[in-house]
Design a protein around this motif. Structure first.
Motif, short mmCIF file in Angstrom:
data_model
loop_
_atom_site.label_atom_id
_atom_site.label_comp_id
_atom_site.label_asym_id
_atom_site.label_seq_id
_atom_site.Cartn_x
_atom_site.Cartn_y
_atom_site.Cartn_z
N ALA A 170 -37.18 -19.49 41.03
CA ALA A 170 -37.22 -18.16 40.42
C ALA A 170 -35.80 -17.78 39.99
N GLY A 171 -35.69 -16.96 38.95
CA GLY A 171 -34.37 -16.49 38.52
C GLY A 171 -33.65 -17.42 37.57
N VAL A 172 -34.35 -18.48 37.10
CA VAL A 172 -33.76 -19.36 36.08
C VAL A 172 -34.68 -19.40 34.86
N PHE A 173 -34.11 -19.75 33.71
CA PHE A 173 -34.85 -19.74 32.45
C PHE A 173 -35.91 -20.84 32.42
N SER A 174 -37.11 -20.48 31.99
CA SER A 174 -38.22 -21.43 31.77
C SER A 174 -38.45 -22.34 32.97
N VAL A 221 -40.14 -27.42 30.69
CA VAL A 221 -39.04 -27.38 29.73
C VAL A 221 -39.54 -26.63 28.50
N ASP A 222 -38.82 -25.58 28.10
CA ASP A 222 -39.28 -24.73 27.00
C ASP A 222 -39.27 -25.49 25.68
N PHE A 223 -40.09 -25.02 24.73
CA PHE A 223 -40.27 -25.73 23.47
C PHE A 223 -38.96 -25.85 22.68
N CYS A 239 -26.75 -24.25 30.45
CA CYS A 239 -27.53 -25.47 30.78
C CYS A 239 -28.78 -25.20 31.60
N GLY A 240 -28.87 -24.02 32.24
CA GLY A 240 -30.04 -23.78 33.10
C GLY A 240 -30.11 -24.83 34.20
N TYR A 241 -31.32 -25.26 34.54
CA TYR A 241 -31.47 -26.28 35.59
C TYR A 241 -31.25 -27.70 35.08
N GLY A 242 -30.93 -27.82 33.77
CA GLY A 242 -30.38 -29.10 33.31
C GLY A 242 -31.13 -29.97 32.32
N ARG A 286 -27.31 -20.00 40.53
CA ARG A 286 -28.53 -20.67 41.02
C ARG A 286 -28.91 -21.82 40.07
N ALA A 287 -28.80 -21.57 38.77
CA ALA A 287 -29.12 -22.61 37.78
C ALA A 287 -28.16 -23.79 37.92
N VAL A 288 -26.88 -23.50 38.11
CA VAL A 288 -25.87 -24.57 38.25
C VAL A 288 -26.16 -25.42 39.49
#
Length: 198
Positions: free
Chosen positions: A34-38, A42-44, A66-69, A92-94
């Motif tokens: 939770a709290g990270v993008f998409s 993996v978003d389109f 980079c989000g979760y990578g 959190r994403a890093v």
């Protein structure tokens, strides 16, 4: 109101999950939270950018936001004789991106907490890739474009994915103001891929 992913310390309660996704022929496993993008897939836009981008296997690549990578870790597979640096303001994403690099045995990456380019000042890259954080506002997105120019080697390229309804026309205009050559390399489902060359 819940905070969104463009924040250094998301307040959302942890709720980790894991999935596998194939990008550019590489099957990668991702831990998300939770709290990270998409977080669910993996978003389109990121997929489209990853599938479209081209660079040398020796490239020095910078992934901004980079989000979760997914983009940076795929880039590290493609630039397997190069080096990829991944940045995000979201701690959190890093942390997730670092764990995902380890999970997938990817070692040619450096993953840093950074407000736009603060952590990489004075460095030089061949390629910058970004799925910019639209929710952060136009000022941040345009800073990614303009400040990225200073970090690119001569002839280096910035690759951007952006949705038409989220500001692709103004993003294109800004890129054209800054870069020597800008082209729309691909367009699908309302998303545009721009390549801007220094």
């Amino acid at each position: 109101m819940a905070d969104h992913y463009y924040t250094s310390r998301p307040g959302a309660k942890h709720d980790e999950q894991q999935f596998t996704f194939t990008l550019r022929g590489h099957e990668l496993r991702f831990i998300t939270d939770a709290g990270v993008f998409s977080r669910d897939r993996v978003d389109f836009g990121s997929q489209l950018l990853i599938e479209t981008i081209e660079f040398d296997e020796h490239a020095r690549v910078l992934d901004v936001g980079c989000g979760y990578g997914p983009m940076g870790l795929t880039a590290a597979k493609l630039a397997n004789k190069g080096q990829v640096t991944m940045l995000d303001v979201n701690e959190r994403a890093v942390e997730l991106a670092r764990r995902n690099a380890q999970l997938n045995g990817i070692t040619n990456v450096e993953i840093l907490v950074s407000d736009v380019y603060s952590a990489v000042q004075g460095r030089v890259f061949d390629v910058i890739v970004t799925n910019p954080p639209i929710r952060a506002g136009k000022e941040i997105v345009h800073r990614i474009f303009t400040e990225g120019y200073e970090l690119l080697a001569e002839g280096g390229e910035m690759w951007v994915v952006i949705q038409k309804k989220q500001g692709a026309p103004s993003a294109l205009r800004k890129l054209q103001e800054v870069y020597r050559e800008v082209e729309e390399v691909d367009k699908k489902k309302g998303y545009s891929i721009f390549r801007a060359r220094k």
